[in-house]
Enzyme design. Structure first.
Site, short mmCIF file in Angstrom:
data_model
loop_
_atom_site.label_atom_id
_atom_site.label_comp_id
_atom_site.label_asym_id
_atom_site.label_seq_id
_atom_site.Cartn_x
_atom_site.Cartn_y
_atom_site.Cartn_z
N CYS A 1 -3.77 -8.80 -1.66
CA CYS A 1 -5.10 -8.18 -1.64
C CYS A 1 -4.94 -6.70 -1.96
O CYS A 1 -4.14 -6.00 -1.33
CB CYS A 1 -5.74 -8.37 -0.27
SG CYS A 1 -7.44 -7.78 -0.17
N HIS B 1 -0.99 -2.22 -1.45
CA HIS B 1 -1.61 -3.49 -1.13
C HIS B 1 -1.98 -3.50 0.35
O HIS B 1 -1.39 -2.78 1.15
CB HIS B 1 -0.68 -4.66 -1.45
CG HIS B 1 -0.37 -4.79 -2.90
ND1 HIS B 1 0.77 -4.28 -3.46
CD2 HIS B 1 -1.06 -5.38 -3.91
CE1 HIS B 1 0.78 -4.54 -4.76
NE2 HIS B 1 -0.31 -5.19 -5.06
N ASN C 1 3.10 -0.08 -1.22
CA ASN C 1 2.93 -0.70 -2.53
C ASN C 1 1.46 -0.76 -2.95
O ASN C 1 1.12 -1.41 -3.93
CB ASN C 1 3.53 -2.10 -2.52
CG ASN C 1 5.00 -2.10 -2.19
OD1 ASN C 1 5.78 -1.40 -2.81
ND2 ASN C 1 5.37 -2.86 -1.17
#
Length: 234
Positions: free
Chosen positions: A168, A133, A131
């Site tokens: 993040c 991330h 994804n």
């Protein structure tokens, strides 16, 4: 799930290592998942030494469902449950069945000023999941980046708990902060009034620390953690 733009994200992870495997040891890893509330699931692990049958580690994690487009948590529908519950134990089973075990313990926020820090950490391409991330394993490495060298050199990690509080992304810059955790029945050890470690009075070789990962830009909290360290075997 993919058609509905739904993804699982880690909310909490707790790992305990009782004995580290040596070269040529054969390890058996048992893992399973099960339902956890309306918006989540959990996955547990048990690690055993095949030769002796000894349990050398246990872990548990909690995951929540998120809408990939809105980034909001979403209730796990019956259709989604049907996709994974067929792989789950019929009876509830926990890697940590003990009452009041450490996996349930709340992590206090580490407040400024902190004693140890590593600033300006940036994700690598290999740190990103599907994804785009930062994956949950990378956070463990970032937490350890701000550990004091005197502990890293003489001790080994025995317990780590992480609470994942914010996503993040690949362009984020992260600060890693660490400080000793003061617990009941503990003493502060250090020089010149500076605490270098917290130990329990009944175990002078065990040290506990609190950790915080936050964005360098605005200080938003990404991850909160706790670690326990024991003396390396001689």
């Amino acid at each position: 799930m993919r058609k509905l733009h739904l993804i699982w994200v880690t909310a909490r992870m707790h790992i305990e290592v009782y004995k580290y495997p040596a070269w040529s040891d054969v390890i058996e890893i048992e893992t399973w998942c099960q339902n956890e509330g309306r918006i989540g699931t959990r996955r547990d692990w048990i690690l055993k030494d095949v030769a002796t049958g000894e349990v050398i580690g246990r872990a548990t994690s909690k995951w929540v469902m998120m809408n990939e487009d809105t980034r909001r948590l979403q209730k796990v529908s019956d259709d989604v449950k049907e996709e994974y519950l067929v792989f789950c134990p019929r009876e509830p089973r926990l890697a940590f069945p003990e009452e009041n075990n450490k996996s349930l313990k709340k992590i206090s926020k580490l407040e400024d000023p902190v004693q140890y820090s590593r600033l300006g950490l940036m994700p690598r391409r290999a740190d990103l999941d599907m994804n785009q991330h930062v994956n949950n394993v990378t956070y463990i490495g970032w937490v350890l980046e701000s550990m004091p060298e005197e502990i890293i050199d003489t001790h080994e990690l025995q317990t780590i708990t992480l609470d994942y509080r914010r996503e993040c992304q690949r362009d984020d810059v992260v600060d890693s902060l660490t400080g000793p955790e003061l617990v009941e029945g503990s003493k502060i050890h250090g020089t010149n009034g500076s605490a270098t470690a917290i130990t329990r009075e009944d175990d002078l070789d065990c040290h506990q620390f609190l950790h915080l990962l936050r964005l360098s830009s605005d200080g938003q909290e990404i991850n909160r953690g706790r670690t326990e360290w024991r003396k390396k075997p001689t």
